[in-house]
Each structure stands twice: as structure tokens, then as C-alpha cells.
Motif scaffolding. Structure first.
Motif, PDB file in Angstrom:
ATOM      1  N   THR A   1      -4.131  13.373   4.719  1.00 29.83           N
ATOM      2  CA  THR A   1      -3.624  11.888   4.923  1.00 29.83           C
ATOM      3  C   THR A   1      -4.473  11.380   4.217  1.00 29.83           C
ATOM      4  O   THR A   1      -4.943  12.307   2.885  1.00 29.83           O
ATOM      5  N   ASN A   2      -3.688  10.227   3.865  1.00 32.51           N
ATOM      6  CA  ASN A   2      -4.630   8.998   2.768  1.00 32.51           C
ATOM      7  C   ASN A   2      -6.065   8.600   2.785  1.00 32.51           C
ATOM      8  O   ASN A   2      -6.634   8.076   2.600  1.00 32.51           O
ATOM      9  N   ARG A   3      -6.541   9.359   3.812  1.00 34.73           N
ATOM     10  CA  ARG A   3      -7.981   9.284   4.706  1.00 34.73           C
ATOM     11  C   ARG A   3      -9.130  10.517   4.676  1.00 34.73           C
ATOM     12  O   ARG A   3     -10.047  10.145   5.452  1.00 34.73           O
TER      13      ARG A   3
ATOM     14  N   ALA B   1       2.616   2.803   3.507  1.00 34.77           N
ATOM     15  CA  ALA B   1       1.411   2.656   4.439  1.00 34.77           C
ATOM     16  C   ALA B   1       2.853   1.608   5.926  1.00 34.77           C
ATOM     17  O   ALA B   1       3.312   1.199   5.037  1.00 34.77           O
TER      18      ALA B   1
ATOM     19  N   TRP C   1       3.607   7.954   9.418  1.00 33.00           N
ATOM     20  CA  TRP C   1       2.492   7.665  10.179  1.00 33.00           C
ATOM     21  C   TRP C   1       2.222   8.423  11.460  1.00 33.00           C
ATOM     22  O   TRP C   1       2.166   9.536  11.911  1.00 33.00           O
TER      23      TRP C   1
ATOM     24  N   GLY D   1      -3.038   2.351   9.688  1.00 34.94           N
ATOM     25  CA  GLY D   1      -3.821   2.405   7.977  1.00 34.94           C
ATOM     26  C   GLY D   1      -3.534   4.007   7.648  1.00 34.94           C
ATOM     27  O   GLY D   1      -3.607   3.696   6.468  1.00 34.94           O
ATOM     28  N   ILE D   2      -3.310   4.607   8.246  1.00 38.10           N
ATOM     29  CA  ILE D   2      -3.180   6.094   7.993  1.00 38.10           C
ATOM     30  C   ILE D   2      -1.599   6.979   8.314  1.00 38.10           C
ATOM     31  O   ILE D   2      -0.460   7.139   8.901  1.00 38.10           O
ATOM     32  N   THR D   3      -1.209   7.854   7.480  1.00 43.84           N
ATOM     33  CA  THR D   3      -0.073   8.518   6.465  1.00 43.84           C
ATOM     34  C   THR D   3      -0.617   9.999   5.901  1.00 43.84           C
ATOM     35  O   THR D   3      -1.590   9.504   5.800  1.00 43.84           O
TER      36      THR D   3
ATOM     37  N   ASN E   1       5.028   7.290  -0.087  1.00 44.05           N
ATOM     38  CA  ASN E   1       4.971   7.230   1.290  1.00 44.05           C
ATOM     39  C   ASN E   1       4.153   5.519   0.744  1.00 44.05           C
ATOM     40  O   ASN E   1       3.513   5.705  -0.042  1.00 44.05           O
TER      41      ASN E   1
ATOM     42  N   GLU F   1       1.055  -1.068  -0.221  1.00 45.95           N
ATOM     43  CA  GLU F   1       0.189   0.045   0.119  1.00 45.95           C
ATOM     44  C   GLU F   1       1.037   1.146   0.416  1.00 45.95           C
ATOM     45  O   GLU F   1       1.693   1.572   0.521  1.00 45.95           O
TER      46      GLU F   1
ATOM     47  N   SER G   1       7.599   6.943   5.904  1.00 45.09           N
ATOM     48  CA  SER G   1       6.008   6.729   5.928  1.00 45.09           C
ATOM     49  C   SER G   1       5.806   7.732   6.897  1.00 45.09           C
ATOM     50  O   SER G   1       6.193   7.220   7.916  1.00 45.09           O
TER      51      SER G   1
ATOM     52  N   GLU H   1       2.226  -0.616   7.530  1.00 43.06           N
ATOM     53  CA  GLU H   1       2.320  -2.563   8.360  1.00 43.06           C
ATOM     54  C   GLU H   1       3.069  -2.669   7.018  1.00 43.06           C
ATOM     55  O   GLU H   1       3.473  -3.729   7.248  1.00 43.06           O
TER      56      GLU H   1
END
Length: 521
Positions: free
Chosen positions: A457-459, A250, A227, A232-234, A248, A115, A225, A252
Motif C-alpha cells: 500500500t501507499n502507507r 486515492a 482500495w 486513504g489507503i490504496t 492510482n 492524491e 483506485s 476519496e
């Protein structure tokens, strides 16, 4: 003599009665308009429609990108439909870069899709991508140690971020670990961060500029990364490199690569980023004006930046601010068609690179700046407005405190005020106005974990919008705008005398903001 006094007293009483009556009628009229604002917002809200068009259909709005231009054009179209005089106003130019597909694949010791995403403005990869061995950056003990290590990076893809001890959130640790284990974890976490920051200081770079040093010595790619301490959020910002791709990944998957590299496995990955360089593009502010019927040359400004980073779709930073202002205008056009002052909406460009759009507007329009009543700015997520500070204006309480009394009680009771407050030196677009002595105020919201979940972020996506709270914000903005338009005169611009700083010097009003009108590329 007594009869004359009696008549004079009756006249005085009559005048006072008329004044009280007119004041009461005026207050009743205001209450009626406020009630109409609330009703319109609750019955005919267009927020979900606006959000779908801006967040889902247009998506992320990176400065200079074709999607940013789409957003500007969409804003102008919406405000024109609402009866406003809307335009895109150019103030500079920026490097134009468009994101394509991003793929990160581990090719050794096993095949695994990871990811990850290419950072904004990162150089594209060649057609088949870039495949190489992964090298994890170690802790450095000195500048000489770092310089020696640089000799080993040629031909490698370098991991430059710290790999945290745990991928679980603090809240998860606190809830599930024993008190002793939680305390131990916090101590280890603090020490790891201390060592990493010391090591980074020896590089003479930040995580955003380090790729420049790495490409200079032959690295073929960089992976970070960033974080947020939630699974799951970067954070997704931009790349400063000129030749090599920066991605970038994730946490994990990043941790997987890091552990393998540390243990001598020498993993290999394939980076594929199909971005496009499009030269330069003009940068704009989208401006909408609804001319005042009595005082057209005095302004109430609704402020929200339109641009975003592009790791997600920029839903809460700052599409929520944009649609709040748009909905407030839609409501006012329906229930307050005869606005006394001009309502001006500024959807600024390039806020994320340093408040450039709003600063340029203030610089380019002294005629407007000198006649602004107030500026309402929103730029901190999806939450309901709960804080307003006075931005260092000595008499801000006299008018804001009075206007707030007209809000529905359940809204008003939640809003904490801080007067006179301190002038902003940055952070969001109201600071561009404050620094010119213009009463401008950030409408601060409840968190909804903005800092760790959605901020850059990616979210930051549509599903994170809490529409009931955005609807409440549109009501608050509409009410405050209506009252600012109705205020008899321009409000005071008197500034406080700023306090003494830690060094014993008298603080001065900030003037540090100046628009950057080109990316320099």
C-alpha cells in the motif's frame, strides 16, 4: 557372581549419572546462551538504526531500480562490518525504472490537486503531462457491450476501478450503523462486487492488464483506485501498459471524478509522472555467510526478501524481515562466535515478481541446498511471531518442538504450531526451498492489520513498525538459529504422504516454482 553384578550395576549407574550430568550441563549451557541472546537484544538493539537506513534513507526497493542496488550494497556493507563474508550475487536482469514526481490535478470543473501516484513501470508523461477528459468505465452486459464501449475511449483518460458504495471501513459501519442498516450495506456491497466482477469478466482482462486493451484503442491514460477498505489507503502495484501512463488515485478523490463523469460533467485532469527508463539492470541476491567452525559445509539459512513495491517505503514488506535477520546475526556474532554450522543470510531480489531471487539461489547452488539444516523465513509484517507450521516435513515437530522449549516462556506460550503442515506452493521465499525438499519454515506473525494497512500500500512506512515486536522476533530467530547450528546431525527431510484432493486424486509434492531471470522488456 553377586560381587560382579554389584560392580556392573555401579558402573552402569556411574555411566548413567555421567550422561545425565552432561545432558544437564549441556542444557544449562544452552540456557545461558539463550539468556545472553535476550540480554543483548534488549540492551544493545540496533533495529531502529537499521530501519532508518533502509526504510527512510534508501526507501522503496523496486526490482531493477537504482534504489534496489543501493539496498543491496547497504546490506553487504552491514554484514561485512559484522564479520561476515558478504556479496551481491547476480542471477538475472530486469527492466530498470526509476520513480520521479507524480502529480494528478483536476483542471475542470474546478482546480484541485488529487492524491495519486504513477504506478511502477508506467510510461512517463511528456514534459507538460497528459491532460484530457475523464471517462468512467461502466458495467458491461456482454463481451459485445465491452467492444462497443471501446470505441468511445479514444483521447480519454479512463477510470477502470469500481467506485465503492461507501468510503468507510466495515468496522466503522458495524460500530456506528444500526443492525438493519449494517445488514443492508453488506448486501449492497456484495451485490455491487458481484456485478463488477461479472462485468470485468466480459473484458477478458484483469485490472492490471486492462490498460493494454485501452491503449490499443487510443486512450491517453488510465486511472485505477485499488482500495483496501480503509480510508486513504490504496494498493500500489505496477503498470503493464507500453505507451500510456497509469496512475492510482486515492478513493476519496477517485470517487469525486467518478461521480462527475457518471453525471455527465465531463471532468478533465492533468497527469504528470516524471519517471525514467534506465534500460536493464542486473538483479541480485545479497548473501552473507559466517562460516561454521566445525561443520562449515552445513548451513542454517536466514531468509528475507529485500525488494518491495514502491508506493511507500516497503517498511513491513519486507524491511522488517531484513532487519530481523540482520539483528539476529549481530546478536549471534557477539554471544555465539563459534557457530558450529555456517549461518547463511539470503536477502532475496524480485520476490514480489514471483520468488525469483530465492528460487534462483536454490537452482544455482545444489551444493548448498543439499546440506541445509533449516531455513527460517520472515515476510509478513511487523508483528511478533505466533505461528510455525511444519511445511509438510514428517518429523519437523521432533526438532522444532524441542528447540522452541528453550525460548523465554512468554514468547513460547504465544507460538502455535501446526505439524506436519502442508508444503507451500508460493507466497514467500521458504516455498522455494520446500519445493526442493529442504526443511524451510515461514515464521508467521500477528497481523497489525497488515493486509489492509501496509501490504503493498501507499502507507507501508517507518511509522508502522512496532519495534518491540520486531525485537522479539530477532530473539526468536537468533535462538532457533543457535539451536539448529548446535543440533548433532542434519534434521530429517522425510515428507508426509499428501492427502487426496477434492477430485479424488493423490496430491503430489509441489514443484511449480521456477525463477524468472528477466522481465522480458
Amino acid at each position: 557372581m553377586k560381587e560382579y553384578t554389584k560392580q556392573r550395576n555401579l558402573k552402569s549407574f556411574g555411566l548413567a549419572f555421567l550422561l545425565l550430568s552432561s545432558t544437564a550441563i549441556f542444557a544449562q549451557n544452552k540456557d545461558a546462551v539463550v539468556a545472553a541472546i535476550v540480554r543483548e537484544a534488549q540492551v544493545n538493539s540496533q533495529l531502529e538504526n537499521y530501519a532508518f537506513e533502509l526504510v527512510d534513507m534508501i526507501g522503496p526497493r523496486l526490482v531493477g531500480s537504482p534504489q534496489m542496488q543501493q539496498a543491496h550494497d547497504w546490506v553487504v556493507k552491514q554484514y561485512t562490518a559484522l564479520g561476515a563474508d558478504a556479496r551481491n550475487e547476480a542471477y538475472g536482469e530486469w527492466r530498470s525504472w526509476e520513480r520521479g514526481t507524480s502529480q494528478v490535478t483536476m483542471t475542470y470543473p474546478r482546480i484541485k490537486s488529487l492524491e495519486g501516484t504513477q504506478l511502477a513501470f508506467s510510461p512517463t508523461t511528456k514534459e507538460k503531462g497528459v491532460e484530457a477528459e475523464v471517462l468512467a468505465m461502466p458495467l458491461f452486459r456482454s463481451q459485445a457491450d465491452f467492444q462497443s464501449w471501446l470505441k468511445t475511449v479514444k483521447g480519454k483518460i479512463v477510470l477502470i476501478g469500481m467506485n465503492p458504495i461507501s468510503g468507510r471501513s466495515d468496522a466503522n459501519w458495524k460500530e456506528s450503523a444500526s443492525a438493519k442498516a449494517y445488514e443492508k450495506y453488506q448486501a449492497l456491497k456484495s451485490e455491487q462486487l458481484r456485478q463488477w466482477e461479472l462485468s470485468m469478466s466480459y473484458t477478458g482482462s484483469t485490472r492490471r492488464t486492462l490498460p493494454l486493451a485501452l491503449e490499443a484503442v487510443g486512450a491517453v491514460g488510465v486511472i485505477d483506485s485499488y482500495w483496501t477498505e480503509l480510508p486513504g489507503i490504496t494498493r500500489i502495484f505496477d503498470a503493464k501498459s507500453r505507451q500510456i501512463p497509469v496512475f492510482n488515485v486515492a478513493l476519496e478523490d477517485y470517487g469525486l471524478l467518478y461521480r462527475m463523469a457518471e453525471r455527465g460533467v465531463r471532468p478533465r485532469i492533468l497527469l504528470q509522472g516524471k519517471s525514467r527508463e534506465l534500460g536493464t539492470a542486473k538483479t541480485y541476491n545479497s548473501i552473507a555467510e559466517i562460516k561454521g567452525k566445525e561443520k562449515p559445509n552445513e548451513y542454517v539459512v536466514l531468509s528475507a526478501h529485500l525488494d518491495s513495491w514502491d508506493g511507500a517505503s516497503g517498511a513491513t514488506d519486507n524491511a522488517t524481515g531484513v532487519i530481523t535477520m540482520m539483528e539476529a546475526v549481530r546478536i549471534l556474532r557477539k554471544v555465539y562466535p563459534d557457530n558450529k554450522r555456517t549461518i547463511l543470510v539470503g536477502n532475496w531480489g524480485s520476490e514480489e515478481q514471483g520468488l525469483n531471487g530465492s528460487s534462483a539461489f536454490v537452482e544455482d547452488h545444489p551444493d548448498i541446498a543439499n546440506n541445509i539444516q533449516v531455513v527460517w523465513n520472515q515476510d509478513n509484517g511487523t508483528g511478533r511471531i505466533v505461528r510455525i507450521a511444519g511445511s509438510g516435513f514428517e518429523k519437523a515437530y521432533e526438532y522444532i518442538g524441542r528447540w522452541l522449549q528453550y525460548l523465554p516462556e512468554e514468547f513460547r506460550n504465544e507460538i502455535q504450531t501446526s505439524f506436519p503442515g502442508m508444503p507451500g506452493t508460493g507466497g514467500s521465499d521458504h516455498s522455494s526451498f520446500v519445493q526442493k525438499g529442504i526443511p524451510a519454515f515461514g515464521l508467521s506473525s500477528t497481523s497489525w492489520d497488515y493486509g489492509k494497512v501496509t501490504w503493498h500500500t501507499n502507507r507501508d512506512t517507518y511509522d508502522k513498525i512496532v519495534f518491540d515486536e520486531v525485537r522479539q522476533n530477532a530473539i526468536i530467530v537468533a535462538v532457533l538459529t543457535y539451536l539448529a547450528c548446535e543440533e548433532p546431525g542434519l534434521v530429517s527431510r522425510d515428507k508426509i504422504v499428501l492427502p487426496i484432493d477434492k477430485s479424488g486424486k493423490q496430491m503430489s509434492w509441489p514443484t511449480n516454482l521456477q525463477s524468472k531471470r528477466t522481465s522480458g522488456n
